[in-house]
Motif scaffolding. Structure first.
Motif, PDB file in Angstrom:
ATOM      1  N   GLU A 158       0.835  -1.203   0.000  1.00  0.00           N
ATOM      2  CA  GLU A 158       0.000   0.000   0.000  1.00  0.00           C
ATOM      3  C   GLU A 158       0.871   1.255   0.000  1.00  0.00           C
ATOM      4  OE1 GLU A 158      -3.990  -1.021   2.410  1.00  0.00           O
ATOM      5  OE2 GLU A 158      -2.147  -1.292   3.578  1.00  0.00           O
ATOM      6  N   VAL A 159       1.963   1.199   0.737  1.00  0.00           N
ATOM      7  CA  VAL A 159       2.904   2.324   0.716  1.00  0.00           C
ATOM      8  C   VAL A 159       3.431   2.519  -0.701  1.00  0.00           C
ATOM      9  CG1 VAL A 159       5.088   3.224   1.608  1.00  0.00           C
ATOM     10  CG2 VAL A 159       3.555   1.954   3.128  1.00  0.00           C
ATOM     11  N   ALA A 160       3.739   1.407  -1.372  1.00  0.00           N
ATOM     12  CA  ALA A 160       4.251   1.486  -2.745  1.00  0.00           C
ATOM     13  C   ALA A 160       3.243   2.152  -3.673  1.00  0.00           C
ATOM     14  CB  ALA A 160       4.602   0.094  -3.253  1.00  0.00           C
ATOM     15  N   GLU A 161       1.971   1.855  -3.504  1.00  0.00           N
ATOM     16  CA  GLU A 161       0.937   2.491  -4.329  1.00  0.00           C
ATOM     17  C   GLU A 161       0.926   4.003  -4.113  1.00  0.00           C
ATOM     18  OE1 GLU A 161      -2.760   0.677  -3.342  1.00  0.00           O
ATOM     19  OE2 GLU A 161      -2.299  -1.231  -4.345  1.00  0.00           O
ATOM     20  N   SER A 162       1.032   4.407  -2.866  1.00  0.00           N
ATOM     21  CA  SER A 162       1.016   5.841  -2.563  1.00  0.00           C
ATOM     22  C   SER A 162       2.263   6.532  -3.107  1.00  0.00           C
ATOM     23  CB  SER A 162       0.918   6.055  -1.051  1.00  0.00           C
ATOM     24  OG  SER A 162      -0.305   5.546  -0.556  1.00  0.00           O
ATOM     25  N   VAL A 163       3.420   5.894  -2.954  1.00  0.00           N
ATOM     26  CA  VAL A 163       4.656   6.469  -3.479  1.00  0.00           C
ATOM     27  C   VAL A 163       4.572   6.623  -4.990  1.00  0.00           C
ATOM     28  CG1 VAL A 163       7.127   6.059  -3.819  1.00  0.00           C
ATOM     29  CG2 VAL A 163       6.096   5.674  -1.571  1.00  0.00           C
ATOM     30  N   THR A 164       4.046   5.616  -5.671  1.00  0.00           N
ATOM     31  CA  THR A 164       3.892   5.694  -7.126  1.00  0.00           C
ATOM     32  C   THR A 164       2.977   6.853  -7.503  1.00  0.00           C
ATOM     33  OG1 THR A 164       4.265   3.325  -7.416  1.00  0.00           O
ATOM     34  CG2 THR A 164       3.077   4.465  -9.172  1.00  0.00           C
ATOM     35  N   ALA A 165       1.876   6.995  -6.779  1.00  0.00           N
ATOM     36  CA  ALA A 165       0.934   8.082  -7.069  1.00  0.00           C
ATOM     37  C   ALA A 165       1.591   9.444  -6.858  1.00  0.00           C
ATOM     38  CB  ALA A 165      -0.306   7.951  -6.192  1.00  0.00           C
ATOM     39  N   LEU A 166       2.350   9.577  -5.790  1.00  0.00           N
ATOM     40  CA  LEU A 166       3.025  10.847  -5.523  1.00  0.00           C
ATOM     41  C   LEU A 166       4.040  11.166  -6.615  1.00  0.00           C
ATOM     42  CD1 LEU A 166       3.574  10.516  -1.672  1.00  0.00           C
ATOM     43  CD2 LEU A 166       2.327  12.366  -2.803  1.00  0.00           C
ATOM     44  N   ARG A 167       4.823  10.172  -6.997  1.00  0.00           N
ATOM     45  CA  ARG A 167       5.834  10.399  -8.032  1.00  0.00           C
ATOM     46  C   ARG A 167       5.196  10.743  -9.370  1.00  0.00           C
ATOM     47  NH1 ARG A 167       9.922   5.527  -5.991  1.00  0.00           N
ATOM     48  NH2 ARG A 167      11.284   6.907  -4.748  1.00  0.00           N
ATOM     49  N   GLU A 168       4.136  10.061  -9.704  1.00  0.00           N
ATOM     50  CA  GLU A 168       3.455  10.348 -10.966  1.00  0.00           C
ATOM     51  C   GLU A 168       2.820  11.737 -10.955  1.00  0.00           C
ATOM     52  OE1 GLU A 168       0.766   7.102 -11.551  1.00  0.00           O
ATOM     53  OE2 GLU A 168       2.335   5.768 -12.365  1.00  0.00           O
ATOM     54  N   ALA A 169       2.495  12.232  -9.737  1.00  0.00           N
ATOM     55  CA  ALA A 169       1.914  13.573  -9.609  1.00  0.00           C
ATOM     56  C   ALA A 169       2.996  14.650  -9.515  1.00  0.00           C
ATOM     57  CB  ALA A 169       1.007  13.637  -8.382  1.00  0.00           C
ATOM     58  N   GLY A 170       4.255  14.237  -9.585  1.00  0.00           N
ATOM     59  CA  GLY A 170       5.344  15.214  -9.624  1.00  0.00           C
ATOM     60  C   GLY A 170       6.098  15.412  -8.334  1.00  0.00           C
ATOM     61  N   ALA A 171       5.778  14.646  -7.276  1.00  0.00           N
ATOM     62  CA  ALA A 171       6.487  14.804  -6.008  1.00  0.00           C
ATOM     63  C   ALA A 171       7.875  14.198  -6.130  1.00  0.00           C
ATOM     64  CB  ALA A 171       5.716  14.125  -4.882  1.00  0.00           C
ATOM     65  N   SER A 172       8.902  15.008  -5.942  1.00  0.00           N
ATOM     66  CA  SER A 172      10.280  14.529  -6.037  1.00  0.00           C
ATOM     67  C   SER A 172      11.016  14.641  -4.706  1.00  0.00           C
ATOM     68  CB  SER A 172      11.049  15.322  -7.099  1.00  0.00           C
ATOM     69  OG  SER A 172      11.052  16.706  -6.783  1.00  0.00           O
ATOM     70  N   LYS A 173      10.419  15.318  -3.744  1.00  0.00           N
ATOM     71  CA  LYS A 173      11.036  15.506  -2.419  1.00  0.00           C
ATOM     72  C   LYS A 173      10.153  14.802  -1.390  1.00  0.00           C
ATOM     73  CE  LYS A 173      12.640  20.022  -3.983  1.00  0.00           C
ATOM     74  NZ  LYS A 173      12.508  21.489  -3.793  1.00  0.00           N
TER      75      LYS A 173
END
Length: 350
Positions: A158-173
């Motif tokens: 579930e953490v991996a899903e959230s990390v993927t969503a954040l990265r795809e939305a442009g979160a780099s930090k």
């Protein structure tokens, strides 16, 4: 692994931990108490003090019932409603933190609260129960601010899903925090090793959001594992009314925690094995070397009876002990007084 700044503080595995003193809702609806909490965080040496910003109607269904871990007859909705921080406090608390030279943060639990906070916080903190709210994560990522996300009550997938969503939305930090959603968390359940698991799995700075009662053990263990962020609840007094006071640290304990983290980080050092400046005197005086134990005349044979491996103290050190067997049976080229360190130019090596 990318490093970045939260305000003026660098965050990353090669930096000292960014310590967040979590005031949460322990202000009890009193602005003066909120400011006193900021003062306590400053005195303890924390890098940031963090509150929580939410509205009950945006957080819980109204008929939410009770929560067993809280000794309160009210519904969870009513409890949360009583803990709301007024939006008009935000700029005042931000300015107070600015004057006290500590960073102001507050966890938003909904888009409306995030919009009120955006101008005033250097980074977003995502609470564990919000970390799978993908639309909200995407909203936060779109602001471009660093995101610190707790992972309590979630599986690694579930953490991996959230990390993927954040990265795809442009979160780099991004910083991920190990967290256990139990208040308090038994020390045997805090599972600090997940700090390293999250580092290895996602290649981002990681840390710990700690709900144990112990101010030292879990934060220090996290520091050993390279935590980039450590967060812990604190209060003015555990006996105050409210759901989060009982498991929070009191001021002296918060100070103890920050000191323990900094001392642990200092004790880890660079990892380079070498003779340090603080060791230099004993490096010269206490490391053993080959010395005479009685006067040796020129031409006399060196034997186990007239030389030993000893600490030199104030005397000039002799040869390394590894050469002892090589010296036995050689002859002195000059008179060598008792206690002298034996060197190659003192002996006939033929």
């Amino acid at each position: 692994m990318a490093e970045f700044h939260i305000g003026d503080k660098p965050v990353g595995p090669d930096e000292s931990a960014f310590v967040i003193a979590e005031a949460g809702s322990n202000h009890n609806g009193n602005l003066d108490i909120a400011k006193e909490l900021i003062d306590v965080a400053v005195d303890a040496g924390a890098d940031a003090v963090k509150f929580q910003t939410f509205r009950a109607k945006d957080l819980y269904v109204e008929e939410s019932g009770e929560v067993e871990y809280l000794d309160d007859d009210r519904s969870i909705y009513e409890i949360i409603e009583s803990m709301e921080m007024p939006y008009e406090w935000i700029p005042e608390l931000h300015d107070y933190c600015l004057n006290r030279e500590i960073q102001f943060m507050s966890t938003p639990f909904d888009e409306r609260s995030a919009a009120e906070l955006e101008e005033y916080v250097p980074a977003w903190k995502v609470a564990s129960y919000t970390s799978s709210h993908i639309p909200f994560l995407e909203y936060l990522a779109d602001t471009g601010k660093p995101i610190i996300m707790s992972t309590g009550a979630h599986e690694l997938e579930e953490v991996a899903e959230s990390v993927t969503a954040l990265r795809e939305a442009g979160a780099s930090k991004l910083v991920l925090l190990q967290c256990v959603a139990a208040y308090p968390t038994p020390i045997s359940e805090i599972n600090v090793s997940v700090v390293k698991t999250l580092q290895d799995e996602f290649d981002v700075p990681t840390g710990l959001s700690d709900h144990t009662l112990d101010p030292v053990t879990a934060p220090s263990a996290a520091a050993v594992l390279g935590a980039s962020v450590v967060e812990k609840h604190f209060t003015l007094d555990k006996s105050m009314e409210g759901p989060d006071h009982e498991f929070a640290l009191e001021p002296d304990e918060l100070d103890q925690m920050v000191t323990a983290i900094r001392d642990t980080e200092a004790s880890l050092g660079s990892g380079e094995k070498r003779v340090l400046e603080v060791e230099q005197e004993l490096h010269e005086k206490a490391r053993r070397a080959i010395h005479t134990v009685r006067d040796i005349d020129a031409g006399e044979e060196l034997t186990e009876e007239n030389m030993k491996v000893l600490r030199p103290g104030e005397q000039e050190s002799g040869l390394h002990p590894k050469f002892y067997d090589e010296l036995v049976g050689t002859t002195a080229l000059r008179d060598i007084p008792q206690g002298t360190g034996i060197n190659w130019d003192d002996i006939n090596r033929d």
